[in-house]
Write a protein that holds these residues in place. Structure first.
Motif, PDB file in Angstrom:
ATOM      1  N   UNK A   1       3.232   5.107  -4.661  1.00 23.26           N
ATOM      2  CA  UNK A   1       3.887   5.423  -3.386  1.00 23.26           C
ATOM      3  C   UNK A   1       2.941   5.297  -2.189  1.00 23.26           C
ATOM      4  N   UNK A   2       2.345   4.123  -2.100  1.00 25.48           N
ATOM      5  CA  UNK A   2       1.502   3.818  -0.947  1.00 25.48           C
ATOM      6  C   UNK A   2       2.342   3.110   0.129  1.00 25.48           C
ATOM      7  N   UNK A   3       2.970   2.031  -0.261  1.00 28.41           N
ATOM      8  CA  UNK A   3       3.675   1.160   0.693  1.00 28.41           C
ATOM      9  C   UNK A   3       4.996   0.746   0.057  1.00 28.41           C
ATOM     10  N   UNK A   4       6.047   0.800   0.851  1.00 29.24           N
ATOM     11  CA  UNK A   4       7.344   0.322   0.383  1.00 29.24           C
ATOM     12  C   UNK A   4       7.617  -1.029   1.046  1.00 29.24           C
ATOM     13  N   UNK A   5       7.761  -2.044   0.221  1.00 30.98           N
ATOM     14  CA  UNK A   5       7.910  -3.405   0.764  1.00 30.98           C
ATOM     15  C   UNK A   5       9.382  -3.780   0.956  1.00 30.98           C
TER      16      UNK A   5
ATOM     17  N   UNK B   1       2.981 -17.587   8.851  1.00 34.02           N
ATOM     18  CA  UNK B   1       3.814 -18.540   8.120  1.00 34.02           C
ATOM     19  C   UNK B   1       3.360 -18.603   6.657  1.00 34.02           C
ATOM     20  N   UNK B   2       2.112 -18.139   6.413  1.00 32.01           N
ATOM     21  CA  UNK B   2       1.644 -18.064   5.028  1.00 32.01           C
ATOM     22  C   UNK B   2       2.362 -16.950   4.279  1.00 32.01           C
ATOM     23  N   UNK B   3       2.225 -16.968   2.974  1.00 28.84           N
ATOM     24  CA  UNK B   3       2.738 -15.928   2.097  1.00 28.84           C
ATOM     25  C   UNK B   3       2.199 -14.566   2.558  1.00 28.84           C
ATOM     26  N   UNK B   4       3.081 -13.605   2.766  1.00 26.85           N
ATOM     27  CA  UNK B   4       2.592 -12.285   3.174  1.00 26.85           C
ATOM     28  C   UNK B   4       2.332 -11.414   1.941  1.00 26.85           C
ATOM     29  N   UNK B   5       1.470 -10.405   2.160  1.00 27.21           N
ATOM     30  CA  UNK B   5       1.087  -9.491   1.081  1.00 27.21           C
ATOM     31  C   UNK B   5       0.882  -8.110   1.690  1.00 27.21           C
TER      32      UNK B   5
ATOM     33  N   UNK C   1      -6.322  -1.661   1.219  1.00 30.30           N
ATOM     34  CA  UNK C   1      -6.124  -2.631   0.129  1.00 30.30           C
ATOM     35  C   UNK C   1      -7.393  -2.732  -0.712  1.00 30.30           C
ATOM     36  N   UNK C   2      -8.550  -2.785  -0.045  1.00 27.25           N
ATOM     37  CA  UNK C   2      -9.822  -2.880  -0.763  1.00 27.25           C
ATOM     38  C   UNK C   2     -10.077  -1.620  -1.590  1.00 27.25           C
ATOM     39  N   UNK C   3      -9.814  -0.483  -0.988  1.00 33.60           N
ATOM     40  CA  UNK C   3     -10.022   0.803  -1.657  1.00 33.60           C
ATOM     41  C   UNK C   3      -9.223   0.877  -2.960  1.00 33.60           C
ATOM     42  N   UNK C   4      -7.967   0.495  -2.855  1.00 33.81           N
ATOM     43  CA  UNK C   4      -7.079   0.520  -4.015  1.00 33.81           C
ATOM     44  C   UNK C   4      -7.559  -0.458  -5.088  1.00 33.81           C
ATOM     45  N   UNK C   5      -7.896  -1.667  -4.633  1.00 31.96           N
ATOM     46  CA  UNK C   5      -8.163  -2.753  -5.578  1.00 31.96           C
ATOM     47  C   UNK C   5      -9.512  -2.602  -6.256  1.00 31.96           C
ATOM     48  N   UNK C   6     -10.505  -2.158  -5.520  1.00 28.26           N
ATOM     49  CA  UNK C   6     -11.846  -2.077  -6.089  1.00 28.26           C
ATOM     50  C   UNK C   6     -11.927  -0.957  -7.122  1.00 28.26           C
ATOM     51  N   UNK C   7     -11.354   0.197  -6.801  1.00 25.84           N
ATOM     52  CA  UNK C   7     -11.567   1.356  -7.680  1.00 25.84           C
ATOM     53  C   UNK C   7     -10.484   1.558  -8.741  1.00 25.84           C
ATOM     54  N   UNK C   8      -9.269   1.091  -8.492  1.00 24.93           N
ATOM     55  CA  UNK C   8      -8.159   1.383  -9.402  1.00 24.93           C
ATOM     56  C   UNK C   8      -8.408   0.870 -10.820  1.00 24.93           C
ATOM     57  N   UNK C   9      -7.650   1.399 -11.786  1.00 25.16           N
ATOM     58  CA  UNK C   9      -7.761   0.927 -13.171  1.00 25.16           C
ATOM     59  C   UNK C   9      -6.362   0.786 -13.779  1.00 25.16           C
ATOM     60  N   UNK C  10      -6.310   0.588 -15.053  1.00 26.09           N
ATOM     61  CA  UNK C  10      -5.014   0.354 -15.696  1.00 26.09           C
ATOM     62  C   UNK C  10      -4.050   1.534 -15.569  1.00 26.09           C
ATOM     63  N   UNK C  11      -4.587   2.694 -15.247  1.00 24.51           N
ATOM     64  CA  UNK C  11      -3.720   3.864 -15.115  1.00 24.51           C
ATOM     65  C   UNK C  11      -3.295   4.137 -13.682  1.00 24.51           C
ATOM     66  N   UNK C  12      -3.867   3.406 -12.720  1.00 25.93           N
ATOM     67  CA  UNK C  12      -3.449   3.608 -11.335  1.00 25.93           C
ATOM     68  C   UNK C  12      -4.613   3.678 -10.378  1.00 25.93           C
ATOM     69  N   UNK C  13      -4.394   4.397  -9.291  1.00 23.59           N
ATOM     70  CA  UNK C  13      -5.430   4.567  -8.273  1.00 23.59           C
ATOM     71  C   UNK C  13      -6.582   5.406  -8.806  1.00 23.59           C
TER      72      UNK C  13
ATOM     73  N   UNK D   1      -0.026  -8.743  -9.994  1.00 24.00           N
ATOM     74  CA  UNK D   1       1.108  -7.901 -10.395  1.00 24.00           C
ATOM     75  C   UNK D   1       0.739  -6.428 -10.410  1.00 24.00           C
ATOM     76  N   UNK D   2      -0.470  -6.161 -10.903  1.00 23.62           N
ATOM     77  CA  UNK D   2      -0.972  -4.776 -10.900  1.00 23.62           C
ATOM     78  C   UNK D   2      -0.954  -4.193  -9.485  1.00 23.62           C
ATOM     79  N   UNK D   3      -1.452  -4.976  -8.542  1.00 23.97           N
ATOM     80  CA  UNK D   3      -1.553  -4.528  -7.142  1.00 23.97           C
ATOM     81  C   UNK D   3      -0.175  -4.178  -6.582  1.00 23.97           C
ATOM     82  N   UNK D   4       0.755  -5.091  -6.748  1.00 26.48           N
ATOM     83  CA  UNK D   4       2.076  -4.857  -6.168  1.00 26.48           C
ATOM     84  C   UNK D   4       2.785  -3.687  -6.825  1.00 26.48           C
ATOM     85  N   UNK D   5       2.657  -3.585  -8.137  1.00 31.23           N
ATOM     86  CA  UNK D   5       3.310  -2.478  -8.831  1.00 31.23           C
ATOM     87  C   UNK D   5       2.660  -1.143  -8.462  1.00 31.23           C
TER      88      UNK D   5
END
Lengths: 478, 478
Positions: free
Chosen positions: B30-34, B149-153, B272-284, B20-24
């Motif tokens: 304002x990285x990606x608009x799904x 056909x798998x769940x996209x992300x 995706x890795x950059x965002x996920x590895x370094x980000x914290x509860x406040x964002x990127x 949920x953190x990742x998607x929000x």
């Protein structure tokens, strides 16, 4: 993949034979490889791509000032694509459709974007909420697709346009959107000035505007054979798409209003123009700013090779340290073969350095237009940059003169018929659609539209005889 | 489109709730608009695209040393695409097909490239003639398509991969191609080091190599939830494609020989890795080198606003002149709201300047990881750069520690089952395909392959009990 080819294999036709010259040059200078097994889809050679990169860096630089770069999807669902009636009428015959994923038919057909209004504007609807979000200016550099049924031509008429730079803007008022169209035209003008390419700017006649636009402004370059190439367009969309896609903003008074939009584009046709306007019988001539290699150093070896090569490498180091894109050609060929290859690729400056030059403390500097002089080895960086800029001036002046030679003010349909065989005719036109269509039919050429320069003295429209100061350019178009 | 939104509207879930953190975060920063109306196809927001640009500039810089950038067509005719049997078997279920141009069916179906081997290698056949043309190394950064056909992300599993960097090389011998695979892995390693992202490097098991390759090396990043994300691959193709496409060269003795090839790729998963590895509860949290905005200056206004704003602008000019990407946030919000917004966007350094700071001749410098100190106004450029680099160190160290926490050497299948719930298991494996498949089935996770670090002491394969020093990483994969 270049070194093993003997450059003398290539036989570049004279430029006066423009069409053959163009196609052979794209190959010999390794810009575009047309041998990909789908008609109208081409491969960028490494050298061609390096040229594309430096040319597009100028576009980016000019837009980055106040536009955001973005990227939107290639595939557009049928129902979004079909929403704007006039727009789709303009494109439906030339859209590629994806119908299958794997071995299954898709529920919804997907269009390969021919242009991205219908992909971008549904997102604008989500992005724009209030007047504070305006103006919004975005651009993307992407591939687009058109199922061309006409004869395709590399960089000019393609089924995959690989390098479409399209900008899309939204504004509070029609006037602001119209002002943005002028800004776009001025940015494009600046872009072509930096490429030393002169152009015509016209408002296209109403029947030739972008599908869905209030009006379109176009930039045209006159090619060596007198036909014109549309190399940039800017469209005032007004509220046409905003109505269809429901793009509104809340104004300062809390009212919901439709945004006013503009869009403008440039494609790899800018590279076609660059090649065609400046090239000569020996190949490309590239302006200093965009040449992937700006300076080639050719060692002139007599006797002992080592000190010459070392001196050339020292020269290369010095130029490179000054930020110049430079290369020593250390190959075993005779100098003439090297001259031939680098002239073909349009390298702006060649430096020749042999034992006699070393003895005299000089370097021979040869500009791609033929100007040649010996300069002192000290201060070579300044001399090279000076000659690079001098070449820019020469190219701009020559291109401007050539353009002017190709335009003639004519009074009659007969004169226009004659003029469009080799160039562009400017002819009076009262501005009526009927007279416009008749003019196109009788002259057998397209109307580019009203010149933006000073109007003519009053005279008769050649069709209806009404007195008018209005006029139009007419030309055979690529 | 940013200014009108109240950043406090966004409620970023805690990072411990990773998905949920990742998607929000993709939305709030304002990285990606799904919200684009085709599943698995997304839009790059301007800020996201600016980040992509700076990240991809590193890839380009690393490859431009000895690769040529090029561009090949998107659409591949069915017969070319179908030539390499093993390759097509790997992709046929997920290829999009263009079947219509305008309203007419096409004579030949066209595949949207899922990867470009079959588009590029027919051209390699034309480009390569002799050993002097080798090695040939090209790359392109383009969009590719997979009918997932798998769940996209977003950024992770997409139907349009917008940012595929694929490199393709040809060499005289298998050994040289294998050496190129190592070069590729080293370049990718350098790339991820510059992003402060630690990774695992494994040779994929034979059943998970690239379709048509002799073997594949992959880089995996451990995401915060313990699943791994494959963020780069390098494949040794040997002569497999050369045989199919007839890519030969004449060697020094005049013999025709097949070329040996490699290919390697990276996609927007690196973002995706950059965002996920370094980000914290406040964002990127963005590393200094790639942050679109490196420094934000927040005026702390008490009393008279004008001198503070002027001092902030002077600070901006000074930093900007030093080549730092800096912005003063002059908005009317309270400082807290500004802190919130720029923390969300991962800006590495915040400078705060108020009347008390001015009186003391100081600036407050707050690093995105929370470190805060006052520094003298003089020498601010050096202090900012120093803190930018210090942040890089902090991020690298923290990410390294987190990766190590997520890896555990286990002895039994039961321990592996437990470990892959939250991380990566390293487990002994004799290397046989049978034992490998059984391990995957029993553990319910994928084998990443043999670690490239020091081998283990001998011990029993948990399946067949044979003594082995071999081992494999196992993980749940994205």
């Amino acid at each position: 993949m270049t070194d093993s080819k003997d450059p003398r294999e290539a036989k570049l036709p004279e430029k006066s034979n423009f069409s053959e010259w163009y196609h052979e040059l794209l190959k010999s200078a390794e810009i575009i490889d047309v041998r990909y097994p789908v008609k109208g889809m081409c491969v960028w050679y490494p050298f061609g791509f390096a040229l594309r990169r430096s040319v597009y860096n100028i576009i980016k630089e000019l837009l980055d000032v106040d536009h955001y770069e973005t990227q939107f999807p290639l595939l557009i669902p049928e129902q979004e694509f079909m929403k704007e009636a006039e727009h789709i009428k303009g494109f439906e015959d030339e859209v590629y459709w994806v119908t299958h994923g794997g071995t299954s038919p898709l529920d919804v057909k997907l269009a390969l974007r021919p242009t991205s209004e219908t992909a971008i504007y549904p997102m604008f609807k989500l992005w724009i909420r209030s007047h504070a979000d305006l103006p919004l200016r975005v651009y993307q550099i992407i591939n687009t697709f058109r199922y061309e049924t006409k004869h395709t031509r590399p960089l000019i008429r393609l089924r995959e346009i690989t390098s479409f730079k399209e900008a899309h803007t939204a504004h509070a008022t029609w006037d602001e959107a119209a002002a943005q169209v002028e800004v776009a035209v001025e940015r494009y003008a600046e872009f072509y000035r930096r490429l030393a390419i002169p152009f015509l700017t016209c408002k296209r006649p109403s029947w030739d505007k972008f599908p869905g636009a209030d009006y379109s402004i176009a930039l045209d370059v006159i090619m060596p054979d007198g036909r014109t190439l549309q190399v940039g367009t800017a469209h005032l969309l007004g509220t046409n798409f905003a109505k269809t896609y429901g793009i509104t903003y809340e104004d300062a008074e809390g009212e919901q209003r439709l945004v006013n939009q503009s869009c403008y584009g440039i494609s790899e046709r800018c590279i076609a123009a660059l090649i065609s306007v400046h090239g000569d019988d020996r190949g490309l001539i590239l302006p200093w700013e965009v040449a992937p290699i700006q300076v080639v150093i050719v060692p002139i070896v007599f006797g002992d090779k080592a000190p010459i090569i070392e001196a050339c490498r020292a020269l290369e180091r010095e130029l490179s340290a000054a930020g110049i894109r430079v290369k020593v050609d250390e190959g075993d060929e005779r100098p003439g073969a090297k001259f031939y290859r680098w002239e073909m690729r349009g390298v702006p400056i060649r430096l020749e350095l042999g034992p006699r030059d070393m003895a005299k403390g000089q370097v021979v500097i040869v500009r791609r237009d033929g100007a040649k002089r010996a300069v002192p080895r000290d201060g070579i960086v300044e001399a090279v940059i000076e000659e690079g800029h001098a070449l820019q001036e020469v190219l701009a002046k020559k291109a401007r003169a050539s353009m002017e030679e190709h335009i003639r003010l004519v009074q009659t349909v007969e004169e226009a018929i004659e003029q469009v065989k080799t160039g562009v005719a400017r002819i009076r036109w009262c501005g009526s659609v009927d007279c416009g269509h008749q003019l196109e039919d009788l002259v057998g050429a397209n109307m580019l539209g009203e010149p933006r320069e000073e109007p003519l003295l009053p005279g008769p429209c050649p069709i209806c005889n009404a007195s008018t100061t209005g006029s139009t350019y007419m030309a055979r178009q690529y």
